[in-house]
Design an enzyme around this catalytic site. Structure first.
Site, PDB file in Angstrom:
ATOM      1  N   CYS A 133      -3.102  10.893   1.058  1.00  0.00           N
ATOM      2  CA  CYS A 133      -2.385   9.643   0.787  1.00  0.00           C
ATOM      3  C   CYS A 133      -0.988   9.878   0.225  1.00  0.00           C
ATOM      4  CB  CYS A 133      -3.219   8.802  -0.169  1.00  0.00           C
ATOM      5  SG  CYS A 133      -4.945   8.756   0.337  1.00  0.00           S
ATOM      6  N   LYS A 156       0.820  -1.212   0.000  1.00  0.00           N
ATOM      7  CA  LYS A 156       0.000   0.000   0.000  1.00  0.00           C
ATOM      8  C   LYS A 156       0.850   1.257   0.000  1.00  0.00           C
ATOM      9  CE  LYS A 156      -3.164   2.950   0.327  1.00  0.00           C
ATOM     10  NZ  LYS A 156      -4.270   3.209  -0.593  1.00  0.00           N
TER      11      LYS A 156
HETATM   12  N1  SAJ Z   1      -2.080  14.215  -9.522  1.00  0.00           N
HETATM   13  C1  SAJ Z   1      -1.239  14.850 -10.456  1.00  0.00           C
HETATM   14  N2  SAJ Z   1      -0.980  14.187 -11.619  1.00  0.00           N
HETATM   15  C2  SAJ Z   1      -1.511  12.951 -11.904  1.00  0.00           C
HETATM   16  C3  SAJ Z   1      -2.355  12.320 -10.925  1.00  0.00           C
HETATM   17  C4  SAJ Z   1      -2.623  12.982  -9.749  1.00  0.00           C
HETATM   18  O1  SAJ Z   1      -0.750  15.964 -10.242  1.00  0.00           O
HETATM   19  O2  SAJ Z   1      -1.257  12.440 -12.997  1.00  0.00           O
HETATM   20  C5  SAJ Z   1      -2.366  14.913  -8.252  1.00  0.00           C
HETATM   21  C6  SAJ Z   1      -3.861  15.150  -8.037  1.00  0.00           C
HETATM   22  O3  SAJ Z   1      -4.234  16.386  -8.590  1.00  0.00           O
HETATM   23  C7  SAJ Z   1      -3.967  15.156  -6.517  1.00  0.00           C
HETATM   24  C8  SAJ Z   1      -2.902  14.171  -6.097  1.00  0.00           C
HETATM   25  O4  SAJ Z   1      -2.002  14.040  -7.207  1.00  0.00           O
HETATM   26  O5  SAJ Z   1      -3.674  16.429  -5.989  1.00  0.00           O
HETATM   27  C9  SAJ Z   1      -3.427  12.793  -5.713  1.00  0.00           C
HETATM   28  O6  SAJ Z   1      -4.254  12.366  -6.726  1.00  0.00           O
HETATM   29  P1  SAJ Z   1      -4.707  10.824  -6.867  1.00  0.00           P
HETATM   30  O7  SAJ Z   1      -5.377  10.704  -8.169  1.00  0.00           O
HETATM   31  O8  SAJ Z   1      -3.565   9.921  -6.609  1.00  0.00           O
HETATM   32  O9  SAJ Z   1      -5.820  10.696  -5.732  1.00  0.00           O
HETATM   33  P2  SAJ Z   1      -5.783  10.025  -4.279  1.00  0.00           P
HETATM   34  O10 SAJ Z   1      -4.628  10.508  -3.526  1.00  0.00           O
HETATM   35  O11 SAJ Z   1      -7.127  10.236  -3.710  1.00  0.00           O
HETATM   36  O12 SAJ Z   1      -5.695   8.469  -4.597  1.00  0.00           O
HETATM   37  C10 SAJ Z   1      -4.550   7.697  -4.386  1.00  0.00           C
HETATM   38  C11 SAJ Z   1      -4.701   6.442  -5.254  1.00  0.00           C
HETATM   39  N3  SAJ Z   1      -3.490   5.686  -5.227  1.00  0.00           N
HETATM   40  C12 SAJ Z   1      -3.031   5.089  -6.358  1.00  0.00           C
HETATM   41  O13 SAJ Z   1      -3.593   5.161  -7.418  1.00  0.00           O
HETATM   42  C13 SAJ Z   1      -1.752   4.303  -6.216  1.00  0.00           C
HETATM   43  C14 SAJ Z   1      -5.872   5.611  -4.742  1.00  0.00           C
HETATM   44  O14 SAJ Z   1      -5.925   4.381  -5.432  1.00  0.00           O
HETATM   45  C15 SAJ Z   1      -5.674   5.320  -3.262  1.00  0.00           C
HETATM   46  O15 SAJ Z   1      -6.744   4.593  -2.743  1.00  0.00           O
HETATM   47  C16 SAJ Z   1      -5.577   6.639  -2.511  1.00  0.00           C
HETATM   48  O16 SAJ Z   1      -4.450   7.345  -2.989  1.00  0.00           O
HETATM   49  C17 SAJ Z   1      -5.408   6.315  -1.021  1.00  0.00           C
HETATM   50  O17 SAJ Z   1      -6.417   6.437  -0.309  1.00  0.00           O
HETATM   51  O18 SAJ Z   1      -4.351   5.848  -0.656  1.00  0.00           O
END
Ligand code: SAJ
Length: 476
Positions: free
Chosen positions: A288, A230
């Site tokens: 996260c 995780k």
């Molecule tokens: N972000 C970017 N570029 C990207 C993707 C995201 O700048 O290409 C930014 C987003 O704007 C945001 C942050 O990153 O500010 C996080 O975005 P996210 O899409 O990762 O959203 P989370 O943090 O809610 O989800 C992550 C996910 N982890 C993975 O995909 C490995 C989700 O599956 C997890 O369940 C979640 O963390 C968690 O709860 O751990």
């Protein structure tokens, strides 16, 4: 008597508790309650001044989560009406249950010293320990430092209950993998890593999660492997985002368009080749990615006990990635400052309209939002900041205006921080009129607008990764 025998005598799991009514606990409780093989689910929530209100809402079948969560409200209404789910702050009810899961926030106290803040989690574990009975299953769903399930959690449960994990009760880690906006789907469809402290615990936890999985399947492993899976999957995502951000910064410096380069790199497909390039942007927020790297780093520090073989004096690339992603709001600030300068406006006294406060598009979740450090930098330099977000109604010490026009009125600069779908429909002519400036500034932190459409209207445009446009000639 072995744990296996105790569990057999106890029979299948029927009564379940979910501690922590948040983005993870609420959808999990609703799905478990909706599973025909379980009798009922009790959600546990502290009756605190900040979150006690959730108890009554949930018992009315209403979701306290504000963002768009397809299917959640209907499911809550269904399981409450069927008397299969209720929420309470009476933790003594744990004693009547067969299984309890914990979905409690695990932020970091100090990232430099890698000290996690497990205070809320420990409170939850103590509640379970006080009412633990032989044959009960305890599962940690929160993202935790590798070694926590078999370490701190086990010790606390044994201390409070006088029982022994792996002998008298089952203990496992089954990390959540949900994203706001698709909570139910993620729980049903994502594979679930299930790591018990022993085989009997893994088997018992598999019984619990198999009931809610549709296309997802259980992946059994040890508790430490599940904790590492995780923390590492979020760390890897953060690293991929940092790689995209660094490339975007390079493209700006070289005067080229990151998105052309990305399309080029992404075209290398086939033969098992994937070049998963993620998206650069105004920053990385949420509960996260902003902390799980530090859980992993602490895990190798504690469990690795100095046996890690790594290049001398070289930083962890994971921590470096964190720093690059944490830098992006500062980069947005510098783009804003430089663009205003091109428009002949100093930051001091300038009005900046921020579009988007949530850390994720189309959600109300503003935990660790990258919008905050950006706003702080502007205020420090004497700018006036007006924040709009269609999903976030309020945020401590940050006034958020309900109507976008209010933020845009008289703005010298407009900064797009969240990719909410509403912002894709913005019209440069309308924005120009609302700002009333000859050369308003637009800074696109989420690749939401067409630079040429704004440049034609006399805007000074800046975009993350848009080196091909950021030095454009100003029209008019
Ligand atoms: N972000 C970017 N570029 C990207 C993707 C995201 O700048 O290409 C930014 C987003 O704007 C945001 C942050 O990153 O500010 C996080 O975005 P996210 O899409 O990762 O959203 P989370 O943090 O809610 O989800 C992550 C996910 N982890 C993975 O995909 C490995 C989700 O599956 C997890 O369940 C979640 O963390 C968690 O709860 O751990």
């Amino acid at each position: 008597m072995t744990l296996k025998t105790i569990l057999l005598k106890r029979g299948p799991i029927k009564k379940i508790g979910v501690i922590g009514m948040g983005y993870v606990g609420i959808p999990a409780a609703a799905l478990l309650a909706d599973a025909p093989q379980f009798d009922y689910v009790t959600g546990f929530q502290r009756d605190s001044s900040t979150s006690g209100y959730k108890i009554a809402m949930l018992n009315r079948g209403e979701s306290p989560l504000k963002g768009e969560e397809p299917g959640l409200e209907e499911l809550l209404k269904k399981v409450v009406a069927a008397k299969k789910f209720q929420c309470t702050s009476d933790f003594s009810k744990i004693a009547e249950l067969d299984a309890v899961t914990l979905s409690i926030q695990t932020p970091f106290l100090n990232k430099e010293d890698l000290l996690p803040d497990f205070s809320a989690l420990k409170d939850g574990i103590r509640h379970v320990g006080k009412h633990l009975t032989p044959g009960m299953l305890v599962v940690l769903e929160s993202t935790i430092t590798p070694g926590t399930t078999g370490g701190m959690a086990r010790e606390l449960l044994e201390q409070e209950s006088g029982l022994v994990a792996g002998n008298d009760f089952a203990l496992a880690h089954a990390p959540e993998r949900v994203m706001v906006g698709r909570l139910l789907r993620n729980i049903r469809e994502h594979d679930r890593c299930v790591g018990g402290i022993d085989e009997a615990s893994t088997k018992r936890a598999t019984e619990l999660y198999s009931a809610v999985l549709t296309t997802g399947k259980v992946i059994p492993m040890t508790a430490t492997a599940a904790e590492t899976t995780k923390t590492a999957e979020n760390t890897f995502r953060d690293l991929q985002i940092a790689a995209a951000n660094e490339l975007a910064l390079y493209c700006e410096a070289m005067g080229i368009n990151f998105y052309d380069v990305r399309a080029g790199i992404d075209s290398l497909k086939g033969e098992g080749i994937t070049r998963a390039i993620l998206w650069p942007g105004a920053g990385v927020g949420g509960h996260c990615l902003t902390k799980d790297t530090y859980h992993l780093e602490r895990g190798v520090q504690v469990l690795g006990k100095g046996t890690l073989d790594y290049p001398e004096n070289e930083p962890s690339i994971y921590v470096l990635a964190r720093r690059i992603n944490d830098f992006m709001p500062t980069h947005m600030f510098r783009l804003t400052r430089d663009a205003l300068k091109r428009a002949g406006v100093s930051l001091k006294g300038a009005k900046v309209a921020m579009l988007g406060w949530a850390f994720l598009s189309n959600s109300d979740d503003s935990r660790n939002t990258p919008s905050e450090p950006y706003r702080d930098l502007l205020l420090k330099d004497g700018a006036r900041v007006s924040v709009h977000d269609p999903y976030v109604a309020e945020y401590p010490d940050v006034p958020i205006v309900p109507f976008v026009e209010e933020a845009l009125e008289g703005a010298d600069a407009i900064a797009i921080f969240a990719g909410h779908h509403q912002y894709r429909a913005l019209d440069p002519k309308v924005l120009k009129n609302l700002s009333g400036k000859k050369h308003p500034v637009i800074v696109d932190g989420r690749n939401m607008v067409d630079p040429d459409a704004y440049i034609r209207e006399g805007f000074v445009y800046k975009g993350i990764g848009r080196g091909d446009k950021n030095g454009h000639a100003i029209i008019g």
